[in-house]
Design an enzyme around this catalytic site. Sequence first.
Site, PDB file in Angstrom:
ATOM      1  N   LYS A 121     -10.268  15.078   5.172  1.00 20.91           N
ATOM      2  CA  LYS A 121      -9.922  13.821   4.483  1.00 20.91           C
ATOM      3  C   LYS A 121     -10.794  12.703   5.032  1.00 20.91           C
ATOM      4  O   LYS A 121     -10.989  12.606   6.251  1.00 20.91           O
ATOM      5  CB  LYS A 121      -8.441  13.496   4.764  1.00 20.91           C
ATOM      6  CG  LYS A 121      -7.955  12.202   4.178  1.00 20.91           C
ATOM      7  CD  LYS A 121      -7.243  12.434   2.858  1.00 20.91           C
ATOM      8  CE  LYS A 121      -6.941  11.157   2.106  1.00 20.91           C
ATOM      9  NZ  LYS A 121      -8.132  10.575   1.450  1.00 20.91           N
ATOM     10  N   LYS A 170      -8.636  10.339  13.924  1.00 21.98           N
ATOM     11  CA  LYS A 170      -7.603   9.455  13.345  1.00 21.98           C
ATOM     12  C   LYS A 170      -6.418  10.280  12.851  1.00 21.98           C
ATOM     13  O   LYS A 170      -5.260   9.919  13.055  1.00 21.98           O
ATOM     14  CB  LYS A 170      -8.175   8.668  12.147  1.00 21.98           C
ATOM     15  CG  LYS A 170      -9.145   7.581  12.527  1.00 21.98           C
ATOM     16  CD  LYS A 170      -9.564   6.758  11.303  1.00 21.98           C
ATOM     17  CE  LYS A 170     -10.916   6.125  11.538  1.00 21.98           C
ATOM     18  NZ  LYS A 170     -11.274   5.098  10.566  1.00 21.98           N
ATOM     19  N   LYS A 182     -16.021  13.033   5.672  1.00 18.80           N
ATOM     20  CA  LYS A 182     -16.599  11.729   5.324  1.00 18.80           C
ATOM     21  C   LYS A 182     -17.801  11.955   4.429  1.00 18.80           C
ATOM     22  O   LYS A 182     -18.477  12.988   4.538  1.00 18.80           O
ATOM     23  CB  LYS A 182     -17.046  10.989   6.582  1.00 18.80           C
ATOM     24  CG  LYS A 182     -17.259   9.505   6.368  1.00 18.80           C
ATOM     25  CD  LYS A 182     -15.961   8.732   6.470  1.00 18.80           C
ATOM     26  CE  LYS A 182     -16.170   7.243   6.297  1.00 18.80           C
ATOM     27  NZ  LYS A 182     -14.996   6.495   6.746  1.00 18.80           N
ATOM     28  N   THR A 218      -5.336  -0.682   5.643  1.00 14.57           N
ATOM     29  CA  THR A 218      -6.164  -0.720   6.855  1.00 14.57           C
ATOM     30  C   THR A 218      -5.862  -2.002   7.628  1.00 14.57           C
ATOM     31  O   THR A 218      -5.634  -1.981   8.842  1.00 14.57           O
ATOM     32  CB  THR A 218      -7.661  -0.613   6.476  1.00 14.57           C
ATOM     33  OG1 THR A 218      -7.827   0.559   5.693  1.00 14.57           O
ATOM     34  CG2 THR A 218      -8.539  -0.538   7.713  1.00 14.57           C
ATOM     35  N   ASN A 253     -12.564  -5.353   2.456  1.00 11.35           N
ATOM     36  CA  ASN A 253     -11.192  -4.858   2.331  1.00 11.35           C
ATOM     37  C   ASN A 253     -10.442  -5.025   3.652  1.00 11.35           C
ATOM     38  O   ASN A 253      -9.349  -5.597   3.700  1.00 11.35           O
ATOM     39  CB  ASN A 253     -11.225  -3.387   1.889  1.00 11.35           C
ATOM     40  CG  ASN A 253      -9.849  -2.765   1.905  1.00 11.35           C
ATOM     41  OD1 ASN A 253      -9.406  -2.260   2.925  1.00 11.35           O
ATOM     42  ND2 ASN A 253      -9.145  -2.825   0.788  1.00 11.35           N
ATOM     43  N   SER A 261      -3.336   6.653   2.694  1.00 10.24           N
ATOM     44  CA  SER A 261      -3.984   7.638   1.807  1.00 10.24           C
ATOM     45  C   SER A 261      -3.183   8.944   1.811  1.00 10.24           C
ATOM     46  O   SER A 261      -3.006   9.592   0.781  1.00 10.24           O
ATOM     47  CB  SER A 261      -5.410   7.925   2.271  1.00 10.24           C
ATOM     48  OG  SER A 261      -6.306   6.990   1.725  1.00 10.24           O
TER      49      SER A 261
HETATM   50  N1  LIG Z   1     -11.497   0.398   3.581  1.00  9.27           N
HETATM   51  C1  LIG Z   1     -10.788   1.192   4.385  1.00  9.27           C
HETATM   52  O1  LIG Z   1      -9.745   1.712   4.021  1.00  9.27           O
HETATM   53  C2  LIG Z   1     -11.251   1.456   5.770  1.00  9.27           C
HETATM   54  C3  LIG Z   1     -12.363   0.834   6.297  1.00  9.27           C
HETATM   55  N2  LIG Z   1     -12.711   1.064   7.595  1.00  9.27           N
HETATM   56  C4  LIG Z   1     -13.889   0.470   8.185  1.00  9.27           C
HETATM   57  O2  LIG Z   1     -13.806  -0.954   8.137  1.00  9.27           O
HETATM   58  C5  LIG Z   1     -15.117  -1.500   8.047  1.00  9.27           C
HETATM   59  C6  LIG Z   1     -15.186  -2.401   6.830  1.00  9.27           C
HETATM   60  O3  LIG Z   1     -14.861  -1.608   5.688  1.00  9.27           O
HETATM   61  P1  LIG Z   1     -14.348  -2.269   4.340  1.00  9.27           P
HETATM   62  O4  LIG Z   1     -13.697  -3.561   4.625  1.00  9.27           O
HETATM   63  O5  LIG Z   1     -13.637  -1.230   3.598  1.00  9.27           O
HETATM   64  O6  LIG Z   1     -15.736  -2.523   3.604  1.00  9.27           O
HETATM   65  P2  LIG Z   1     -16.079  -3.573   2.462  1.00  9.27           P
HETATM   66  O7  LIG Z   1     -17.228  -2.998   1.756  1.00  9.27           O
HETATM   67  O8  LIG Z   1     -14.872  -3.942   1.688  1.00  9.27           O
HETATM   68  O9  LIG Z   1     -16.536  -4.867   3.301  1.00  9.27           O
HETATM   69  C7  LIG Z   1     -17.581  -4.815   4.214  1.00  9.27           C
HETATM   70  C8  LIG Z   1     -17.705  -6.185   4.842  1.00  9.27           C
HETATM   71  O10 LIG Z   1     -18.684  -6.086   5.890  1.00  9.27           O
HETATM   72  C9  LIG Z   1     -19.677  -7.069   5.672  1.00  9.27           C
HETATM   73  N3  LIG Z   1     -20.961  -6.601   6.200  1.00  9.27           N
HETATM   74  C10 LIG Z   1     -21.775  -5.658   5.686  1.00  9.27           C
HETATM   75  N4  LIG Z   1     -22.885  -5.559   6.434  1.00  9.27           N
HETATM   76  C11 LIG Z   1     -22.739  -6.448   7.441  1.00  9.27           C
HETATM   77  C12 LIG Z   1     -23.546  -6.831   8.534  1.00  9.27           C
HETATM   78  N5  LIG Z   1     -24.739  -6.283   8.726  1.00  9.27           N
HETATM   79  N6  LIG Z   1     -23.092  -7.782   9.381  1.00  9.27           N
HETATM   80  C13 LIG Z   1     -21.874  -8.350   9.167  1.00  9.27           C
HETATM   81  N7  LIG Z   1     -21.078  -8.039   8.157  1.00  9.27           N
HETATM   82  C14 LIG Z   1     -21.509  -7.109   7.305  1.00  9.27           C
HETATM   83  C15 LIG Z   1     -19.715  -7.257   4.162  1.00  9.27           C
HETATM   84  O11 LIG Z   1     -20.347  -8.477   3.812  1.00  9.27           O
HETATM   85  C16 LIG Z   1     -18.227  -7.241   3.871  1.00  9.27           C
HETATM   86  O12 LIG Z   1     -17.656  -8.483   4.166  1.00  9.27           O
HETATM   87  C17 LIG Z   1     -16.068  -0.300   7.972  1.00  9.27           C
HETATM   88  O13 LIG Z   1     -16.535   0.016   9.270  1.00  9.27           O
HETATM   89  C18 LIG Z   1     -15.178   0.807   7.452  1.00  9.27           C
HETATM   90  O14 LIG Z   1     -15.656   2.089   7.800  1.00  9.27           O
HETATM   91  C19 LIG Z   1     -11.962   1.862   8.417  1.00  9.27           C
HETATM   92  C20 LIG Z   1     -10.851   2.480   7.943  1.00  9.27           C
HETATM   93  C21 LIG Z   1     -10.438   2.396   6.566  1.00  9.27           C
HETATM   94  O1  LIG Z   2      -8.241   6.748   3.377  1.00 15.16           O
HETATM   95  C1  LIG Z   2      -8.869   7.691   3.781  1.00 15.16           C
HETATM   96  O2  LIG Z   2      -8.631   8.855   3.475  1.00 15.16           O
HETATM   97  C2  LIG Z   2     -10.039   7.513   4.702  1.00 15.16           C
HETATM   98  C3  LIG Z   2     -10.344   6.124   5.142  1.00 15.16           C
HETATM   99  C4  LIG Z   2     -11.600   6.147   5.952  1.00 15.16           C
HETATM  100  O3  LIG Z   2     -12.635   6.550   5.472  1.00 15.16           O
HETATM  101  C5  LIG Z   2     -11.584   5.721   7.343  1.00 15.16           C
HETATM  102  O4  LIG Z   2     -10.512   5.595   7.945  1.00 15.16           O
HETATM  103  O5  LIG Z   2     -12.680   5.518   7.908  1.00 15.16           O
END
Ligand SMILES: NC(=O)C1=CN([C@@H]2O[C@H](COP(=O)(O)OP(=O)(O)OC[C@H]3O[C@@H](n4cnc5c(N)ncnc54)[C@H](O)[C@@H]3O)[C@@H](O)[C@H]2O)C=CC1
Ligand SMILES: O=C(O)CCC(=O)C(=O)O
Length: 432
Positions: A88, A112, A124, A208, A239, A366
């Site tokens: 997953k 996790k 992944k 998250t 997000n 999830s």
């Molecule tokens: N969406 C989810 O359910 C989960 C996300 N994560 C992790 O959280 C982190 C953010 O993911 P999301 O919020 O989902 O992504 P997203 O795509 O919704 O947002 C990414 C954010 O990071 C910023 N960003 C991108 N490149 C950057 C840089 N070089 N310097 C500073 N900021 C930058 C973008 O502008 C945006 O604000 C990632 O590491 C992701 O793997 C972890 C667990 C679950």
């Molecule tokens: O919701 C999921 O199954 C995975 C989320 C994820 O990719 C992460 O925790 O980095």
Amino acid sequence: MKVSVPADRNQIQNPDQKQSESMDLLTSTQSIIKDAVQKLGFTDEMYELLKEPLRMITVRIPVRMDNGSIKIFTGYRSQHNDAVGPTKGGVRFHPEVNEAEVKALSIWMSLKCGITNLPYGGGKGGIICDPRKMSFGELERLSRGYVRAISQIVGPTKDIPAPDVYTNSQIMAWMMDEYSRIREFDSPGFITGKPVVLGGSQGRETATARGVTICIEEAVKKKGIKLQGARIIVQGFGNAGSFLAKFMHDSGAQVIGISDAHGALYDPEGLDIEYLLDRRDSFGTVTNLFSDIITNQELLEKECDILVPAAISNQITAQNAEHIKASIVVEAANGPTTLEATKILDRRGVLLVPDILASAGGVTVSYFEWVQNNQGYYWSEEEVTTKLRKVMVDSFDDIYQMSQKHQVDMRLAAYMVGIRKHAEASHYRGWV
Ligand SMILES: NC(=O)C1=CN([C@@H]2O[C@H](COP(=O)(O)OP(=O)(O)OC[C@H]3O[C@@H](n4cnc5c(N)ncnc54)[C@H](O)[C@@H]3O)[C@@H](O)[C@H]2O)C=CC1
Ligand SMILES: O=C(O)CCC(=O)C(=O)O
């Protein structure tokens, strides 16, 4: 979804550093797994099994672009270990996706799922692309093409994708539709993070950030800090970061810094979070609307109580770890702190809540979504949040106790808690 953002607005900062350190994500993960496996008393053979994914597929995806040309994209899907159950984990669309990173991310997913006691191993995926420069139609064709390319190795009982950086519920919907067409039956359980009308779970969008919030609530108790009035900096406004900023603001904390790929906003008096949430685009960009911005690196070193990296990997490094002012760092992002920086923060008495714990709320909900899809019976948001809280609080306690008992930092403790189930299941199956 906005699709036509000028390229220079979203340039990744410090690409050279990220590229070189990104290759280290797998190596540093392997070195912590080795420590964890040894401390738990498993054999070297067990380490050999767990240090790499069982399967890693590279796919080439032809996509017809809007101008009529065909562009070939490269994608990956990594499945770390399926001894416990199906794998997953999310799918990332980003120009800097690479094989080593996807492998490391799949190992972290196993950890996790081990920490939160979900019946999964880690998976992944990623595609090398820049969705900010693609149209809606191009993104749909790419998403469907990826599913066709990996369809043999994924499925509701094999490997269940989800959203990650620059992917969202719309992309999950296209992927679910494509998989259902290939299999010729409706398959909501193939993917999570879907829109609610397509079998998505209440509370997955904010899960998250909710999980990170619960970790912050637990961490401040350990440090004797009051959340009310605490000064918080959040790197990343997508997000994870934007909902976290909202939850912190709603709890009475003061969000004094936020950032995105374009730059960072900082105000020691507190930012207008409601306004920023209202103005951010679908890629989590908002700082491009302001002229008085600072860099992401400057933001990380500002005075605050709690720092939450919620964007990309390798942000807190040996170069800046000595200058971090926060007394609590909670990693919403995957891999934001290098191994060396972890040691520096630990030596300085900073309480670091590691990514594989702090960001586990996403995969936990999830899992709830998959369970609801399998049983065809759906829960209220309140039910989801109550269940999530219990999982996160118990996981935080397990890891905190493990760290105290073995006198190790929270990251190693989290690896120990996370890897144990996969090692035991692999052993029972007779693999090692
Ligand atoms: N969406 C989810 O359910 C989960 C996300 N994560 C992790 O959280 C982190 C953010 O993911 P999301 O919020 O989902 O992504 P997203 O795509 O919704 O947002 C990414 C954010 O990071 C910023 N960003 C991108 N490149 C950057 C840089 N070089 N310097 C500073 N900021 C930058 C973008 O502008 C945006 O604000 C990632 O590491 C992701 O793997 C972890 C667990 C679950
Ligand atoms: O919701 C999921 O199954 C995975 C989320 C994820 O990719 C992460 O925790 O980095």
